[in-house]
Every structure is written in structure tokens, then in C-alpha cells.
Design a protein around this motif. Structure first.
Motif, mmCIF file in Angstrom:
data_model
loop_
_atom_site.group_PDB
_atom_site.id
_atom_site.type_symbol
_atom_site.label_atom_id
_atom_site.label_comp_id
_atom_site.label_asym_id
_atom_site.label_seq_id
_atom_site.Cartn_x
_atom_site.Cartn_y
_atom_site.Cartn_z
ATOM 1 N N THR A 114 -8.191 2.082 -3.159
ATOM 2 C CA THR A 114 -9.084 3.186 -2.840
ATOM 3 C C THR A 114 -8.383 4.520 -3.114
ATOM 4 O OG1 THR A 114 -8.359 3.413 -0.528
ATOM 5 C CG2 THR A 114 -10.088 1.783 -1.000
ATOM 6 N N THR A 115 -9.149 5.598 -3.053
ATOM 7 C CA THR A 115 -8.569 6.925 -3.268
ATOM 8 C C THR A 115 -7.578 7.290 -2.164
ATOM 9 O OG1 THR A 115 -10.503 7.879 -2.146
ATOM 10 C CG2 THR A 115 -10.548 7.806 -4.558
ATOM 11 N N GLN A 116 -7.685 6.615 -1.015
ATOM 12 C CA GLN A 116 -6.735 6.846 0.081
ATOM 13 C C GLN A 116 -5.493 5.963 -0.038
ATOM 14 O OE1 GLN A 116 -10.137 6.227 0.750
ATOM 15 N NE2 GLN A 116 -10.493 8.450 0.762
ATOM 16 N N ASP A 147 -6.727 2.139 -10.477
ATOM 17 C CA ASP A 147 -7.388 1.675 -9.264
ATOM 18 C C ASP A 147 -8.399 0.557 -9.497
ATOM 19 O OD1 ASP A 147 -9.135 3.166 -10.692
ATOM 20 O OD2 ASP A 147 -9.642 4.593 -9.111
ATOM 21 N N GLU A 202 0.831 -1.203 0.000
ATOM 22 C CA GLU A 202 0.000 0.000 0.000
ATOM 23 C C GLU A 202 0.861 1.248 0.000
ATOM 24 O OE1 GLU A 202 -4.081 -1.453 2.299
ATOM 25 O OE2 GLU A 202 -2.415 -0.592 3.449
ATOM 26 N N VAL A 242 -8.096 -3.071 -1.563
ATOM 27 C CA VAL A 242 -9.429 -3.620 -1.305
ATOM 28 C C VAL A 242 -9.287 -5.134 -1.162
ATOM 29 C CG1 VAL A 242 -11.785 -3.814 -2.165
ATOM 30 C CG2 VAL A 242 -10.437 -1.746 -2.656
ATOM 31 N N PRO A 291 -12.611 -2.679 -7.994
ATOM 32 C CA PRO A 291 -11.654 -1.718 -7.429
ATOM 33 C C PRO A 291 -10.635 -2.446 -6.564
ATOM 34 C CG PRO A 291 -13.705 -1.631 -6.212
ATOM 35 C CD PRO A 291 -13.939 -2.572 -7.359
#
Length: 357
Positions: free
Chosen positions: A259-261, A235, A90, A265, A256
């Protein structure tokens, strides 16, 4: 399930120029009498993987490890990634999602995500994307893959370069910002500039079909040849599977994975794990798929060219090792003499048409 209505699979063209109009199979609902898309659960073609996870998740005295070595390694890789590799991946993806060339992004994803989930961590990267030995992100880790000739197919039909070649084929979607192209021609990833994965749908379908024929040629001993190919954007990801034995083509929903953060997922990661290790976890087409009688129509559309797909190679013939043929002068011209030489060129008269012309 997809049915191909029109395609140029009989023509000698690259994946980037593949034309393949495919529509999802619809049937008339018995109650509403309306046409609806026929859908199957993603897990229905990965029953071995589902059973593996279910058995291990049982109480300790009832749980059991798989007997097959490949399946056992696959399970270990998933648990290792979820327990200790998730945060690092991540972090690497989060740091590199913005302002990096798409060619570098594909290597980062292959190194930090795909190779961490697959039984074999090796991957082949299209050599036009670079020649580095270390991950282009700030981690500085040595790559478990290498750059090389990732071409596949036959020069007489569909052929071309795969972005990443593992036990599956992987296609990354290009992101282009006109104001920030690299000097080497790379495309930079910029949030807000992405295009839907459907923009490369025809190309991924072509790659998936060719790759299935190649795997059947390479591994005729497989129980089935429902072979997956993956399309990946910034993404989202999508999976296409083609069974060249039964002429069945499947398309997943877009899933997805980031995530945008910048968080992964987890349900999509498990789905990706199933796909990357399909040799051990995929159970092939379902009874419902088989009983439906729905075919992709690919084998009918290519007619006599089908035999060429049975002979696809990796790497492809040298004539299709690149996506586009570059124009050159060709061989060095030979020096030659005029057929008729005049002693004084100043005495030459203007050309005249003969009377017979």
C-alpha cells in the motif's frame, strides 16, 4: 487465457527485444450475446494449496498437517512470515522504496519477501546488478542468495537475463528518474515515475514461455508443467503461467502487494506464496481450460524452431550471457607487407583506370 497472434520467437533476440502480441480469449455470452473475457479463479489452478490451507484452518481436532515434506515446509514458512516476519519486511520495504537504485530494490524484495515465502530461500541474482554479500537495506543481513549468470534460453531464439532466478523467474520493472541516475547506470525508484506493468508484458511472457520449457527439461517427472513467472513493480505484481505440454498461457490480474503506507496486502502475499511454491501447491490447468480447446498458439508460430526451446539451458550459451553485445575491435590485427613495394614512394604516379574498365 491468452492467445498469441504475432511474435518474434523464431528470431535470435533477447527478452528485452521480445515481440509478443497476445490477447485474452473472449467468448460470446449465451444471454447477452456480447463477447466477454474468459476468466478463471486464481485459486482454481492452486487446488492443492487451497486444500492445504482449508484443512489446517479446520477445528483443532479435525485439522491436519500435510504429509509431503515440501508442502509442510511451505505452510510453516507462510505462518512464520505472517506471525513474525511481516512487520520487519514492511519496515525494510518502507524504508527503501524511495531513492534507491532499482537493482538494490530487487535484492531487497527478493531477500525480505520472496525468500521468506518460498520453501527454498536461495535465489540467483543477475550478476550485472552487483556483487554484495549483504542486503543493501539497513538491516545488514547476509543474503540467502548469490550473484551469478542468470541467463536462460537458446541464442538462436528467445534468450536473455533473468533479474531473479528461483523456482520461478522474476522480472522487476525499471523506474527511471532522468535527474537522478546513479553513476553505475542504475535506475532509481521515485514515486510518481512508475510505469504500468503492461510495459514489460511481452518480456515477461517470453521469459515465462522459455522458463516453462527449461523446467520441463530439468524436471520431466513433474505431474504438470504449468510454470509461473512473476513481474514486480514498486507496489504491484502480476503472474504469467505457461504450460508447454498443453500450449496454454495464463495471465493474472495485476495485484497490489504494497500500500501507499508501506503495508503488505495479505491476500496478495498468500497468492505470492502459492506461486513461489507451485511445485507443491499448483494443481495444473483446470478441466474448463482443457475443454475450452483454447491454445496460446505458440507452438504453431515457432514451427521447426520448437525443438530449440526443448534444449534451452541455464546458463545460456556464452553468446547470450549478456542482454546486449558490446562492440569491440576484435582480435589484434596482424602486421603485414604490401603486395608490391616501390623503392621510392615519391615516384608513384596517380592511379589510372585500365582501358577495359
Amino acid at each position: 487465457m491468452l492467445k498469441i497472434n504475432h511474435c518474434n520467437a523464431e528470431c535470435p533476440c533477447t527478452f528485452s527485444k521480445a515481440y509478443c502480441m497476445a490477447a485474452r480469449y473472449r467468448y460470446v455470452h449465451g444471454i447477452s450475446s456480447s463477447e466477454i473475457v474468459k476468466k478463471f479463479a486464481f485459486s482454481s489452478i492452486f487446488k492443492y494449496g487451497e486444500e492445504l490451507l482449508t484443512c489446517f484452518a479446520k477445528p483443532k481436532n479435525e485439522s491436519r498437517l500435510p504429509q509431503r515434506k515440501g508442502a509442510r515446509i511451505a505452510l510453516e514458512k507462510l505462518f512464520s512470515f505472517m506471525s513474525s516476519g511481516l512487520e520487519l519486511t514492511e519496515s525494510c520495504l518502507r524504508k527503501n522504496i524511495k531513492g534507491v537504485p532499482e537493482s538494490d530494490w530487487s535484492v531487497v524484495v527478493a531477500h525480505h519477501l520472496l525468500s521468506k515465502l518460498a520453501v527454498s530461500s536461495f535465489y540467483l541474482i543477475d550478476q550485472s546488478r552487483g556483487k554484495q554479500n549483504r542486503c543493501p537495506c539497513q538491516c545488514g543481513e547476509s543474503l540467502t542468495g548469490t550473484y551469478g549468470d542468470s541467463s536462460i534460453g537458446s541464442p538462436e531464439v528467445w534468450h536473455g537475463l533473468l533479474d531473479i532466478l528461483m523456482s520461478v523467474s522474476v522480472k522487476f520493472m525499471s523506474f527511471e528518474d532522468p535527474d537522478s541516475l546513479s553513476g553505475s547506470g542504475g535506475h532509481y525508484i521515485v514515486r510518481g515515475k512508475e510505469t504500468d506493468l503492461k510495459s514489460i508484458r511481452e518480456q515477461i511472457i517470453a521469459q515465462s514461455i522459455v522458463f516453462s520449457f527449461f523446467q520441463r527439461k530439468l524436471h520431466p517427472e513433474y505431474v504438470h508443467h504449468l510454470i509461473p513467472s512473476i513481474g514486480i513493480s514498486k507496489d504491484m505484481l502480476v503472474v504469467y503461467l505457461y504450460d508447454c505440454n498443453n500450449d496454454i498461457l495464463l495471465e493474472s490480474s495485476e495485484m497490489p502487494y504494497l500500500t501507499t503506507q508501506g503495508a503488505l496486502v495479505k491476500p496478495t502475499i498468500v497468492a505470492l506464496w502459492l506461486v513461489l511454491n507451485y511445485e507443491f501447491l499448483c494443481s495444473g490447468i483446470t478441466k474448463g481450460m482443457n475443454d475450452s480447446g483454447v491454445k496460446s498458439n505458440f507452438t504453431q508460430l515457432v514451427h521447426e524452431k520448437l525443438k530449440l526451446y526443448d534444449k534451452v539451458t541455464v546458463p545460456c550459451d556464452s553468446s547470450c550471457s549478456g542482454e546486449e553485445e558490446q562492440w569491440t575491435w576484435g582480435a589484434r590485427p596482424e602486421n603485414d607487407e604490401p603486395a608490391q613495394r616501390f623503392s621510392d614512394v615519391n615516384m608513384l604516379q596517380p592511379w589510372k583506370l585500365s582501358d577495359s574498365s
